[in-house]
Design a protein around this motif. Structure first.
Motif, PDB file in Angstrom:
ATOM      1  N   THR A   1     -10.225 -42.480  -2.283  1.00 21.44           N
ATOM      2  CA  THR A   1     -11.022 -41.372  -1.564  1.00 21.44           C
ATOM      3  C   THR A   1      -8.968 -40.560  -0.442  1.00 21.44           C
ATOM      4  O   THR A   1      -7.927 -40.345  -0.244  1.00 21.44           O
ATOM      5  CB  THR A   1     -11.977 -40.839  -0.962  1.00 21.44           C
ATOM      6  OG1 THR A   1     -12.509 -41.426  -1.110  1.00 21.44           O
ATOM      7  CG2 THR A   1     -12.350 -40.275  -2.962  1.00 21.44           C
ATOM      8  N   ALA A   2      -9.922 -41.143   0.452  1.00 22.48           N
ATOM      9  CA  ALA A   2      -8.982 -41.210   2.205  1.00 22.48           C
ATOM     10  C   ALA A   2      -8.170 -42.055   2.183  1.00 22.48           C
ATOM     11  O   ALA A   2      -6.943 -41.568   2.632  1.00 22.48           O
ATOM     12  CB  ALA A   2     -10.129 -41.722   3.045  1.00 22.48           C
TER      13      ALA A   2
ATOM     14  N   ALA B   1     -11.567 -28.939   5.342  1.00 23.95           N
ATOM     15  CA  ALA B   1     -11.272 -29.895   4.533  1.00 23.95           C
ATOM     16  C   ALA B   1     -11.022 -29.303   3.148  1.00 23.95           C
ATOM     17  O   ALA B   1     -11.977 -28.105   2.700  1.00 23.95           O
ATOM     18  CB  ALA B   1     -11.961 -31.053   3.923  1.00 23.95           C
TER      19      ALA B   1
ATOM     20  N   TRP C   1     -13.566 -45.803  -0.546  1.00 22.39           N
ATOM     21  CA  TRP C   1     -12.099 -45.036   0.605  1.00 22.39           C
ATOM     22  C   TRP C   1     -11.124 -45.183   0.619  1.00 22.39           C
ATOM     23  O   TRP C   1     -10.505 -44.221   0.187  1.00 22.39           O
ATOM     24  CB  TRP C   1     -12.763 -45.901   1.177  1.00 22.39           C
ATOM     25  CG  TRP C   1     -12.762 -45.205   2.671  1.00 22.39           C
ATOM     26  CD1 TRP C   1     -12.517 -43.829   3.769  1.00 22.39           C
ATOM     27  CD2 TRP C   1     -10.690 -45.345   3.520  1.00 22.39           C
ATOM     28  NE1 TRP C   1     -12.160 -43.296   4.629  1.00 22.39           N
ATOM     29  CE2 TRP C   1     -10.825 -44.180   4.503  1.00 22.39           C
ATOM     30  CE3 TRP C   1      -9.617 -45.919   3.111  1.00 22.39           C
ATOM     31  CZ2 TRP C   1      -9.181 -44.476   5.280  1.00 22.39           C
ATOM     32  CZ3 TRP C   1      -8.436 -45.943   3.314  1.00 22.39           C
ATOM     33  CH2 TRP C   1      -8.128 -45.268   4.550  1.00 22.39           C
TER      34      TRP C   1
ATOM     35  N   ASP D   1      -4.867 -34.625   5.889  1.00 25.28           N
ATOM     36  CA  ASP D   1      -6.595 -35.040   6.210  1.00 25.28           C
ATOM     37  C   ASP D   1      -7.018 -34.191   5.637  1.00 25.28           C
ATOM     38  O   ASP D   1      -7.812 -33.588   5.907  1.00 25.28           O
ATOM     39  CB  ASP D   1      -6.142 -34.378   7.711  1.00 25.28           C
ATOM     40  CG  ASP D   1      -5.000 -33.569   8.075  1.00 25.28           C
ATOM     41  OD1 ASP D   1      -5.273 -33.019   7.605  1.00 25.28           O
ATOM     42  OD2 ASP D   1      -4.858 -33.328   9.609  1.00 25.28           O
TER      43      ASP D   1
ATOM     44  N   GLY E   1      -9.828 -35.710  -0.121  1.00 28.09           N
ATOM     45  CA  GLY E   1     -10.054 -37.577   0.123  1.00 28.09           C
ATOM     46  C   GLY E   1     -11.490 -37.309   1.635  1.00 28.09           C
ATOM     47  O   GLY E   1     -11.537 -38.335   1.409  1.00 28.09           O
ATOM     48  N   VAL E   2     -11.986 -36.154   1.895  1.00 31.17           N
ATOM     49  CA  VAL E   2     -13.252 -36.261   3.341  1.00 31.17           C
ATOM     50  C   VAL E   2     -14.060 -34.860   2.856  1.00 31.17           C
ATOM     51  O   VAL E   2     -13.263 -34.066   2.523  1.00 31.17           O
ATOM     52  CB  VAL E   2     -12.568 -36.144   4.486  1.00 31.17           C
ATOM     53  CG1 VAL E   2     -10.986 -34.963   4.685  1.00 31.17           C
ATOM     54  CG2 VAL E   2     -13.326 -36.177   5.072  1.00 31.17           C
TER      55      VAL E   2
ATOM     56  N   ASN F   1     -16.631 -39.216   3.575  1.00 34.61           N
ATOM     57  CA  ASN F   1     -15.822 -40.325   4.138  1.00 34.61           C
ATOM     58  C   ASN F   1     -14.769 -39.850   6.071  1.00 34.61           C
ATOM     59  O   ASN F   1     -14.544 -39.736   6.427  1.00 34.61           O
ATOM     60  CB  ASN F   1     -14.057 -40.114   3.722  1.00 34.61           C
ATOM     61  CG  ASN F   1     -14.387 -40.910   2.486  1.00 34.61           C
ATOM     62  OD1 ASN F   1     -15.164 -42.218   2.776  1.00 34.61           O
ATOM     63  ND2 ASN F   1     -13.590 -40.774   1.157  1.00 34.61           N
ATOM     64  N   ASP F   2     -15.783 -39.230   7.051  1.00 38.25           N
ATOM     65  CA  ASP F   2     -15.582 -38.541   8.503  1.00 38.25           C
ATOM     66  C   ASP F   2     -16.849 -39.575   9.008  1.00 38.25           C
ATOM     67  O   ASP F   2     -17.681 -39.445   8.670  1.00 38.25           O
ATOM     68  CB  ASP F   2     -16.180 -36.872   7.929  1.00 38.25           C
ATOM     69  CG  ASP F   2     -15.754 -36.859  10.028  1.00 38.25           C
ATOM     70  OD1 ASP F   2     -16.913 -37.472  10.525  1.00 38.25           O
ATOM     71  OD2 ASP F   2     -14.722 -35.396   9.699  1.00 38.25           O
TER      72      ASP F   2
ATOM     73  N   ALA G   1      -4.817 -40.267   0.310  1.00 38.99           N
ATOM     74  CA  ALA G   1      -5.325 -39.134   1.549  1.00 38.99           C
ATOM     75  C   ALA G   1      -4.175 -39.569   2.302  1.00 38.99           C
ATOM     76  O   ALA G   1      -2.908 -38.594   2.872  1.00 38.99           O
ATOM     77  CB  ALA G   1      -5.794 -38.312   1.864  1.00 38.99           C
ATOM     78  N   ARG G   2      -4.354 -40.599   2.396  1.00 41.50           N
ATOM     79  CA  ARG G   2      -3.550 -41.577   3.806  1.00 41.50           C
ATOM     80  C   ARG G   2      -1.313 -41.877   3.046  1.00 41.50           C
ATOM     81  O   ARG G   2      -1.166 -41.452   4.137  1.00 41.50           O
ATOM     82  CB  ARG G   2      -3.473 -42.832   4.146  1.00 41.50           C
ATOM     83  CG  ARG G   2      -5.396 -42.408   4.948  1.00 41.50           C
ATOM     84  CD  ARG G   2      -4.962 -42.677   7.064  1.00 41.50           C
ATOM     85  NE  ARG G   2      -6.503 -42.317   7.669  1.00 41.50           N
ATOM     86  CZ  ARG G   2      -6.260 -42.966   8.410  1.00 41.50           C
ATOM     87  NH1 ARG G   2      -5.850 -44.539   7.985  1.00 41.50           N
ATOM     88  NH2 ARG G   2      -7.656 -43.213   9.203  1.00 41.50           N
TER      89      ARG G   2
END
Length: 382
Positions: free
Chosen positions: A329-330, A348, A326, A339, A342-343, A14-15, A333-334
């Motif tokens: 997970t990410a 992290a 995504w 931040d 989720g990555v 997810n990066d 996180a959003r």
């Protein structure tokens, strides 16, 4: 203590800079990721975990769950499957059971659900109150939740309790005054169920504004049962997330697309209530940030499985498998304004999941199959 996870066949990070890596490795140092890259170039570590060619993903981030409660509502579920509509009225049944339970009983029940989530790959979970609906019971619900997560949400405005049926505005004054003051030490977030049969736009605004003034960040249960003011209010007040988003106007979609408010979709609720699913494709195509969460609760979505919700999102809400992962997970996180989860990247949190599969695609491809072989939370295999 450092840990090398190696022989990863497929690593979803997810990066944007790292992307999806093949033949990869990750080094965790304590509770943080220290290194990510090709397995052949991995540095030494104190311990080693061989993924044996399996896929590894970030830990799921479940940003909407109601885990502090007593009892269940299996009979209500059976009635819905027999044709009765979902109205949200059964919340009061859980309130009565929760008020009658001891703190130890509430904690044991919530711990059981968190363990279920961990086994299924969830490493970050938000937990709401909302089944106490009195000052004392909301405080103790949040005390229980705080023992299990830092992401605690005050949801005194879940529904109006029976004792305030004839004075809903009096209950709003209680929630936005003495109750809020009492729970603030135990909560990071404040939430309101702004929908038919719960709280209208003016009542929700009063509670959310008071919560913001008390230093809490905002979330909104919005537009689940009918189209209404919830989404617009969430965007106007800068809420981190508008949750459910089932009934949206074009103006709602445009407002979300032009904001930092995440649309958190909860397909387990639609599955359990036989309701229309949110149109995730419409939101994504408009540029809205979308998260997925379980909405784990005893009435309308008694599932603790993010993988199940991911599969529903792909099958019923027209998300691609990559978009759904995504979002689970990410995206979560959003929705929590994080931040560090989720990555998978250096710095992290070392929250990862090893699958019994060669690719993350199997999460939607093989629904209902227990594909999680190892969950690493803060660098520790569970």
């Amino acid at each position: 203590m450092s840990l090398l996870i190696t022989n990863i066949g497929e690593l979803v990070t997810n990066d944007p800079e790292l992307g999806v890596l093949s033949d990869a490795a990750v080094v965790a140092d304590g509770d943080r990721v220290a290194w990510v890259g090709p397995a052949a170039a991995a540095p030494a570590a104190d311990e080693r975990l061989d993924a044996r060619g399996a896929a590894v993903i970030p830990g799921f981030v479940d940003s909407h769950a109601h885990l502090v409660f007593a009892g269940d509502r299996a009979g209500e579920f059976a009635a819905r499957m027999n044709g009765e509509p979902y109205t949200g009225g059964g919340i009061r049944t859980t309130v009565a059971a929760t008020r009658a339970a001891t703190d130890d009983e509430l904690l044991a029940s919530a711990q059981r659900l968190v363990r279920e989530m961990r086994r299924q790959g969830t490493t970050t979970v938000e937990i709401k109150s909302g089944y106490g609906l009195s000052v004392e019971d909301e405080v103790r619900s949040l005390r229980v939740a705080r023992q299990l997560t830092a992401e605690t949400t005050f949801l005194g405005a879940h529904v109006v309790p029976a004792e305030y049926t004839d004075d809903p505005d009096g209950y709003v004054r209680l929630v936005s005054g003495p109750m809020l003051e009492a729970v603030t030490p135990y909560a990071r977030w404040v939430d309101v169920f702004c929908d038919r049969g719960a709280f209208d736009g003016d009542q929700a605004r009063t509670i959310l504004t008071a919560g913001a003034q008390a230093g809490l960040q905002l979330r909104v249960h919005a537009n689940q049962l009918v189209a209404g003011p919830g989404v617009q209010l969430a965007v106007e007040l800068g809420a981190a997330s508008a949750d459910h988003c089932t009934h949206l106007s074009d103006a709602d979609v445009a407002a979300l697309a032009g904001s930092d408010t995440v649309a958190t979709l909860l397909p387990g609720a639609e599955f359990s209530t036989r309701s229309p699913y949110p149109d995730a494709r419409r939101l994504l195509d408009a540029g809205v940030t979308v998260a997925l969460a379980t909405d784990c609760n005893p009435g309308s979505s008694y599932t603790s499985s993010m993988a199940f919700c991911l599969a529903l999102a792909v099958r019923e809400m027209r998300m691609t498998p990559a978009e759904a992962l995504w979002a689970a997970t990410a995206g979560g996180a959003r929705a929590l304004r994080r931040d560090d989860v989720g990555v998978v990247r250096p710095g992290a949190r070392a929250d990862l999941v090893v699958l019994d599969a060669p690719s993350y695609l199997h999460l939607a491809y093989r629904p209902g199959v227990p594909l999680i072989t190892t969950t690493l939370h803060d660098g520790v295999p569970l």
